[in-house]
Structures are given as structure tokens and as C-alpha cells.
Design a protein around this motif. Sequence first.
Motif, mmCIF file in Angstrom:
data_model
loop_
_atom_site.group_PDB
_atom_site.id
_atom_site.type_symbol
_atom_site.label_atom_id
_atom_site.label_comp_id
_atom_site.label_asym_id
_atom_site.label_seq_id
_atom_site.Cartn_x
_atom_site.Cartn_y
_atom_site.Cartn_z
ATOM 1 N N SER A 86 0.819 -1.219 0.000
ATOM 2 C CA SER A 86 0.000 0.000 0.000
ATOM 3 C C SER A 86 0.851 1.266 0.000
ATOM 4 O O SER A 86 0.342 2.348 -0.256
ATOM 5 N N SER A 87 2.148 1.140 0.275
ATOM 6 C CA SER A 87 3.023 2.318 0.261
ATOM 7 C C SER A 87 3.573 2.618 -1.138
ATOM 8 O O SER A 87 4.224 3.636 -1.341
ATOM 9 N N GLU A 93 -5.037 1.543 -2.854
ATOM 10 C CA GLU A 93 -5.447 0.798 -1.662
ATOM 11 C C GLU A 93 -5.026 -0.661 -1.822
ATOM 12 O O GLU A 93 -5.092 -1.210 -2.914
ATOM 13 N N ALA A 94 -4.590 -1.253 -0.733
ATOM 14 C CA ALA A 94 -4.347 -2.693 -0.675
ATOM 15 C C ALA A 94 -5.229 -3.232 0.440
ATOM 16 O O ALA A 94 -5.238 -2.696 1.541
ATOM 17 N N ARG A 95 -5.989 -4.272 0.129
ATOM 18 C CA ARG A 95 -6.943 -4.785 1.113
ATOM 19 C C ARG A 95 -6.981 -6.307 1.041
ATOM 20 O O ARG A 95 -6.628 -6.894 0.020
ATOM 21 N N GLY A 96 -7.410 -6.919 2.128
ATOM 22 C CA GLY A 96 -7.502 -8.360 2.104
ATOM 23 C C GLY A 96 -8.191 -8.925 3.320
ATOM 24 O O GLY A 96 -8.352 -8.255 4.341
ATOM 25 N N ALA A 106 -3.971 3.198 -8.669
ATOM 26 C CA ALA A 106 -4.514 4.549 -8.777
ATOM 27 C C ALA A 106 -3.452 5.502 -9.304
ATOM 28 O O ALA A 106 -2.262 5.275 -9.144
ATOM 29 N N ARG A 107 -3.925 6.575 -9.898
ATOM 30 C CA ARG A 107 -3.029 7.603 -10.426
ATOM 31 C C ARG A 107 -2.300 8.342 -9.315
ATOM 32 O O ARG A 107 -1.218 8.864 -9.512
ATOM 33 N N ARG A 108 -2.938 8.414 -8.159
ATOM 34 C CA ARG A 108 -2.370 9.158 -7.045
ATOM 35 C C ARG A 108 -2.347 8.231 -5.836
ATOM 36 O O ARG A 108 -3.373 7.669 -5.461
ATOM 37 N N HIS A 109 -1.185 8.088 -5.249
ATOM 38 C CA HIS A 109 -0.987 7.187 -4.110
ATOM 39 C C HIS A 109 -2.010 7.449 -3.001
ATOM 40 O O HIS A 109 -2.228 8.578 -2.593
ATOM 41 N N GLY A 110 -2.641 6.361 -2.549
ATOM 42 C CA GLY A 110 -3.548 6.429 -1.415
ATOM 43 C C GLY A 110 -4.891 7.055 -1.695
ATOM 44 O O GLY A 110 -5.661 7.303 -0.774
ATOM 45 N N ARG A 177 6.928 7.821 -16.401
ATOM 46 C CA ARG A 177 7.508 8.245 -17.680
ATOM 47 C C ARG A 177 6.421 8.664 -18.674
ATOM 48 O O ARG A 177 6.613 9.588 -19.464
ATOM 49 N N ARG A 178 5.292 7.967 -18.625
ATOM 50 C CA ARG A 178 4.191 8.275 -19.557
ATOM 51 C C ARG A 178 3.299 9.404 -19.051
ATOM 52 O O ARG A 178 2.320 9.759 -19.714
ATOM 53 N N GLY A 179 3.584 9.921 -17.882
ATOM 54 C CA GLY A 179 2.792 11.017 -17.327
ATOM 55 C C GLY A 179 1.434 10.603 -16.814
ATOM 56 O O GLY A 179 0.515 11.407 -16.724
ATOM 57 N N LEU A 180 1.282 9.325 -16.436
ATOM 58 C CA LEU A 180 -0.011 8.823 -15.964
ATOM 59 C C LEU A 180 -0.205 8.951 -14.457
ATOM 60 O O LEU A 180 -1.337 8.907 -13.981
ATOM 61 N N LEU A 181 0.877 9.077 -13.710
ATOM 62 C CA LEU A 181 0.763 9.220 -12.252
ATOM 63 C C LEU A 181 0.637 10.683 -11.890
ATOM 64 O O LEU A 181 1.250 11.548 -12.508
ATOM 65 N N ARG A 182 -0.114 10.941 -10.846
ATOM 66 C CA ARG A 182 -0.279 12.303 -10.331
ATOM 67 C C ARG A 182 0.330 12.373 -8.952
ATOM 68 O O ARG A 182 0.100 11.495 -8.129
ATOM 69 N N THR A 183 1.068 13.400 -8.685
ATOM 70 C CA THR A 183 1.684 13.567 -7.349
ATOM 71 C C THR A 183 0.984 14.630 -6.553
ATOM 72 O O THR A 183 0.196 15.384 -7.044
#
Length: 183
Positions: A86-87, A93-96, A106-110, A177-183
Amino acid sequence: DMMTLAKGLSSGYQPISAGLVSQPIYEAVRDLSSRLGTFGTGFTYGGHPVCAAVALETLAIYEERGIVDEVRRKAVGFAERLAVLSSKPIVGEARGVGLLGAVQLARRHGEPDLFDPAEKLAPWIMGRAAEHGLFVRVMRGESIAICPPLIITDGELDELFDKLGRTLDDVADEATRRGLLRT
């Protein structure tokens, strides 16, 4: 109040499934059946003796080998390893529960900022995982299902999570690199 189950009843050796209901639902069906007639749910192969015998033997083996107790023990480490995932920057999200888990990408962590299925992240993840020697099931909504066999060893669980972690790192790097993640 209701649950369906299948493969685990016979470890997949014979086709069998079952439906479980809570006491209040059972009582409602029983009471209405006595007034309205039989609540018929039978099918041609329902209660087939061979499948039922395999299911009973499977459940006996689970008990004999302490499979359920082992799953409970392994579930602790499984949850810990899910928490580590999950980090990752690409994980929303990581669930179980027990030995069933999911990693929501997700594009943005958490956050629940999900990828568009048109971006075809699922095949990308499956390909990277395969390169690491891991086969994964990507579910709708860009989630990775983690469903190891009940008899998985502690070492195999470590290997599974190590490979999945490397896969997520690789995919996060490429998504950045592809610009898909958001910070």
C-alpha cells in the motif's frame, strides 16, 4: 446474510457449489414454503453423489491437515505484506481478508483516482508480472487479485509478494515516464 461458495468445497476436483443463508432467511423461506408450496431449487445434477463425496473428503482433508489453522496463521503475514504494497506510489489501496487480497491501482498514491481502462494498464501489469515469473489476475477497476492456494508455503508467499512488489515498481516507473501518475 447470503454467501455462495464453490471451488474450495472440492479443491476444484469436481464441480460443486453451495449457497448459505442466515437463520432469518432460512426461516422466511421455510415459513413461506409451507404456505405457498415447495421452494424448488433443484437442478438435474444438484446434490450429485460423486461431487458431494469429493467435497466431503476435501473438507475432511482440510481438517486432518489443519488447513484452516494454517491459513489463519499465514493470513497475518499476508496482511503485513499487503500493507507494505500500500506504500507503493501506484497503489490507491491494498486490502484483504485471510489469504484473499486485492491491490487497487490509482493515479495518485492512497487515493481513489483510478486509471481509465482505455489506458490498458491491466495487460501492461500482467506482462511485467510475467517477466518476473508471476501470473496475476487483473480485475475490473484496475485491481490486482491475490488469491494464492490455501497450501502456499511461507517462502512461496514471500516470493509472490517480492515479485508483485517489483512489478508494481516497474509499472509505477513506466506510468511516471508516460505522465499517468499524479503527485
